[in-house]
Design an enzyme around this catalytic site. Structure first.
Site, PDB file in Angstrom:
ATOM      1  NE  ARG A 128      -3.354  -2.601   0.466  1.00  0.00           N
ATOM      2  CZ  ARG A 128      -3.857  -3.580   1.185  1.00  0.00           C
ATOM      3  NH1 ARG A 128      -3.421  -3.808   2.234  1.00  0.00           N
ATOM      4  NH2 ARG A 128      -5.298  -4.098   1.184  1.00  0.00           N
ATOM      5  CG  ASP A 157      -3.338  -5.917  -1.073  1.00  0.00           C
ATOM      6  OD1 ASP A 157      -4.296  -5.739  -1.980  1.00  0.00           O
ATOM      7  OD2 ASP A 157      -3.057  -6.495  -0.133  1.00  0.00           O
ATOM      8  CG  HIS A 229      -5.962  -8.733  -1.576  1.00  0.00           C
ATOM      9  ND1 HIS A 229      -6.230  -7.596  -0.952  1.00  0.00           N
ATOM     10  CD2 HIS A 229      -6.692  -9.774  -0.960  1.00  0.00           C
ATOM     11  CE1 HIS A 229      -6.891  -7.618   0.234  1.00  0.00           C
ATOM     12  NE2 HIS A 229      -7.201  -9.011   0.167  1.00  0.00           N
ATOM     13  CG  ASP A 292      -6.019 -11.707   2.708  1.00  0.00           C
ATOM     14  OD1 ASP A 292      -5.301 -12.286   1.740  1.00  0.00           O
ATOM     15  OD2 ASP A 292      -6.137 -10.524   2.860  1.00  0.00           O
ATOM     16  CD  GLU A 293      -9.635  -8.287   3.369  1.00  0.00           C
ATOM     17  OE1 GLU A 293     -10.151  -7.789   4.119  1.00  0.00           O
ATOM     18  OE2 GLU A 293      -8.777  -8.104   2.388  1.00  0.00           O
ATOM     19  CD1 TRP A 360      -7.253 -12.687   8.277  1.00  0.00           C
ATOM     20  CD2 TRP A 360      -8.114 -10.819   8.805  1.00  0.00           C
ATOM     21  NE1 TRP A 360      -8.032 -12.347   7.425  1.00  0.00           N
ATOM     22  CE2 TRP A 360      -8.561 -11.270   7.807  1.00  0.00           C
ATOM     23  CE3 TRP A 360      -8.403  -9.453   9.289  1.00  0.00           C
ATOM     24  CZ2 TRP A 360      -9.716 -10.569   6.822  1.00  0.00           C
ATOM     25  CZ3 TRP A 360      -9.517  -8.777   8.626  1.00  0.00           C
ATOM     26  CH2 TRP A 360      -9.945  -9.144   7.389  1.00  0.00           C
ATOM     27  CG  PHE A 386       0.915  -2.549  15.820  1.00  0.00           C
ATOM     28  CD1 PHE A 386       0.090  -3.285  16.638  1.00  0.00           C
ATOM     29  CD2 PHE A 386       2.472  -2.898  15.976  1.00  0.00           C
ATOM     30  CE1 PHE A 386       0.452  -4.084  17.629  1.00  0.00           C
ATOM     31  CE2 PHE A 386       2.934  -3.598  17.131  1.00  0.00           C
ATOM     32  CZ  PHE A 386       1.803  -4.010  18.088  1.00  0.00           C
ATOM     33  CD1 TRP A 435      -3.051  -4.711   8.630  1.00  0.00           C
ATOM     34  CD2 TRP A 435      -2.480  -5.334   6.259  1.00  0.00           C
ATOM     35  NE1 TRP A 435      -3.273  -6.152   8.391  1.00  0.00           N
ATOM     36  CE2 TRP A 435      -2.928  -6.463   7.118  1.00  0.00           C
ATOM     37  CE3 TRP A 435      -2.251  -5.228   5.233  1.00  0.00           C
ATOM     38  CZ2 TRP A 435      -2.644  -7.624   6.654  1.00  0.00           C
ATOM     39  CZ3 TRP A 435      -2.199  -6.523   4.348  1.00  0.00           C
ATOM     40  CH2 TRP A 435      -2.440  -7.838   5.460  1.00  0.00           C
ATOM     41  CB  THR A 436       1.104   0.927   4.828  1.00  0.00           C
ATOM     42  OG1 THR A 436       1.293   0.238   3.812  1.00  0.00           O
ATOM     43  CG2 THR A 436       2.073   0.322   5.820  1.00  0.00           C
ATOM     44  CD  GLU A 437      -5.146  -0.660   3.950  1.00  0.00           C
ATOM     45  OE1 GLU A 437      -4.316  -0.596   5.030  1.00  0.00           O
ATOM     46  OE2 GLU A 437      -6.181  -1.619   3.718  1.00  0.00           O
TER      47      GLU A 437
HETATM   48  C1  ACM Z   1      -6.197  -9.210   6.109  1.00  0.00           C
HETATM   49  O1  ACM Z   1      -6.321  -8.262   6.964  1.00  0.00           O
HETATM   50  N1  ACM Z   1      -6.907  -9.162   4.971  1.00  0.00           N
HETATM   51  C2  ACM Z   1      -5.265 -10.209   6.296  1.00  0.00           C
END
Ligand code: ACM
Length: 530
Positions: A128, A157, A229, A292-293, A360, A386, A435-437
């Site tokens: 990100r 991603d 992703h 994931d997702e 997660w 975090f 995560w760095t969004e």
């Molecule tokens: C995640 O937060 N989608 C692993």
């Protein structure tokens, strides 16, 4: 000290270590590397004497400091390295700065120490927002200080691909770059910064990161997140996607429907990428493949993919996803690497038994994975994401939600007491995710990571935050100051760390947990089908 040693007794007497002191015995390279400012010289019956004792665990050590010098007994190279890190924490904070000082007092002490968990991890999302190599090396140095030993790099991603590929160069040429980035918060009108963002590690960079980490007892865990992703990959190589259509490297957040095809050419493509990654990083015991997702709509809509699924005798798109991940895991096993996945992939079923699961969405699904015989690394959103703000104060810099405080992290138990003995034994360890969004600049990486990662290190090493953690953390901040870490002060952000003006409102962590519970529930109760 942080993390707290298993046993620490103060002794009478002390020793003055001066630059150029001698070090003798086994494993001296690990001690010299950990204490470069001492300029240690190999010698007979050194002032620091290191002995290997294979009876101890590889990461365990004993350290005795007194009027005759320092004795270290270590179970392996990591144990010697960690003994040296503990020795460093016995010295004044100024020893964490470069200086012309040449003499350092070591108090008399006896330490017996070994980690509770084998996997003591930090995750960094470099997709990100990219962290250049120098920042990754610095993070590895900080991990070493805290006896953390797994660096999980989220390398791809929807918003970017971050590694050179000689086989598929459009990945770094095209997929590593986006023209702008969304700055609006959820449900707000779209707004963009208009600033190009990009970057990637060359294979030479990756080789350097791997070697630098190994020398400091850190294992790099690369993540290629598939089959969802996938927007960035499909901007470069649309032919590996379910629709064959070109996607854009995404400039906004959220879950995208972009998905790789499960057909053999995509599997071959990914295995080639794994070979390049492992070839560059060197010894790579774990590779994370995401899972994931995943939005399976484009698989269901593709006659070719449905026909392929039928030819395999699989009933649902979900089964096909499980089959696809399994093929990748088998290919990794042939290359000596264990596969790691996010918990959705466990819920989909069909994993190799040696696949490591990262729950997660909460420890409930983690327990089910453990009960099913999978090794588990505890990674729940609360309290280990975090990217959530430390407090609900409007002064906190923009975050995905709030609030996860350092005390929440210190209170976390990776292997809960209510689990069975067998389930608890499956917990390999614990890892925090950044995560760095909403982490646009590298100073914010420091702010979000520290001192919560100090609490993580304590939980990972000792199994629990010690009762005296808060007091030790206060002292430890002096070390972080000397190193130059721009951590979040306990009283809240400094004026220049405060939130920039923004219209957005945050979501509360409780709301997000409700959403995740819903997802977990969905994942358990409905199996997507074509
Ligand atoms: C995640 O937060 N989608 C692993």
């Amino acid at each position: 000290m942080i993390p707290r040693p298993e046993l620490l007794t103060t002794l009478s007497g002390s020793y003055e270590l001066t630059a150029g002191a001698t070090v003798s015995g086994d494993l001296i390279d690990a001690v010299r590397l950990a204490l470069p400012f001492l300029d240690l010289r190999p010698g007979d019956s050194g002032e620091i004497d290191v002995r290997l004792d294979p009876e101890l665990g590889a990461e365990a050590y004993r350290l005795t400091a007194g009027s005759r010098g320092v004795e270290i007994v270590a179970g392996g190279r990591a144990g010697a390295f960690y003994a040296a890190q503990s020795l460093h924490q016995l010295l004044p904070d100024a020893s964490y700065r470069f200086s012309e000082r040449t003499s350092w007092p070591v108090p008399g002490v006896r330490i017996e120490d070994a980690p509770r968990f084998a996997w003591r991890g930090l995750h960094l999302d470099v997709a990100r927002h990219f962290s250049p190599k120098r920042e990754v090396l610095r993070l590895i140095d900080l991990m070493a200080v805290h006896k953390l030993n797994r660096l999980h790099l989220h390398l791809v991603d929807d918003q970017g691909w971050r590694v050179e590929s000689r086989a598929y160069p459009r990945l770094h040429e095209v997929a590593s770059y986006r023209a702008r980035t969304a700055i609006n918060y959820y449900r707000e009108p779209e707004a963009y910064d208009g600033l190009p963002h990009g970057g990637y590690y060359t294979l030479d960079d990756l080789a350097e990161i791997g070697a630098y980490a190994r020398a400091r007892c850190v294992t790099v865990v690369p993540e290629i997140d598939v089959p969802g992703h996938a927007s960035a990959i499909l901007a470069a190589y649309p032919e590996f996607g379910a629709t064959g259509e070109r996607h854009e490297v995404l400039d906004r957040w959220g879950i995208s429907p972009a998905i790789l095809s499960p057909l053999p050419p995509t599997v071959e493509f990914l295995v080639t990428i794994f070979d390049e990654l492992i070839g560059a990083l060197g010894e790579t015991p774990y590779v994370h493949i995401g899972g994931d997702e995943v939005v399976l709509d484009h698989w269901a809509a593709s006659a070719e993919i449905v026909a392929y699924r039928d030819s395999l005798g699989l009933a649902t798109a979900n089964d096909l996803q499980a089959w696809f991940l399994r093929r990748l895991a088998d290919a990794l096993a042939e290359r000596g690497a264990r596969t790691v996945v996010w918990d959705e992939a466990f819920v989909s079923g069909g994993l190799r038994q040696d696949t490591v699961v990262m729950p997660w969405r909460g420890m409930g699904v983690g327990r089910r994975a453990a009960a099913a015989g999978h090794d588990v690394v505890a990674t729940p959103v609360f309290p280990l994401y975090f990217d959530y703000a430390e407090s609900a104060s409007a002064d906190e810099p923009m975050a995905i939600g709030d609030a996860i405080g350092v005390e929440d992290v210190a209170a976390f138990r990776p292997a809960p007491g209510e689990w069975t003995e067998e389930e608890r034994a499956r917990v390999m360890g614990v890892q925090a995710q950044l995560w760095t969004e909403w982490v646009q600049d590298l100073r914010t990486v420091d702010y979000r990571m520290w001192p919560r990662a100090c609490a993580l290190a304590e939980v990972a090493w000792s199994g629990a935050g010690g009762e005296d953690f808060a007091g030790r953390l206060e002292e430890h901040l002096g070390r972080l100051d000397a190193i130059g870490v721009e951590y979040r002060p306990p009283a809240g952000p400094r004026p220049w760390q405060r939130r920039r003006p923004h219209r957005a409102s945050k979501v509360r962590v409780v709301d997000v947990m409700a959403r995740i519970d819903g997802m977990t529930h969905d994942a358990e109760s409905t199996r997507p089908s074509m």
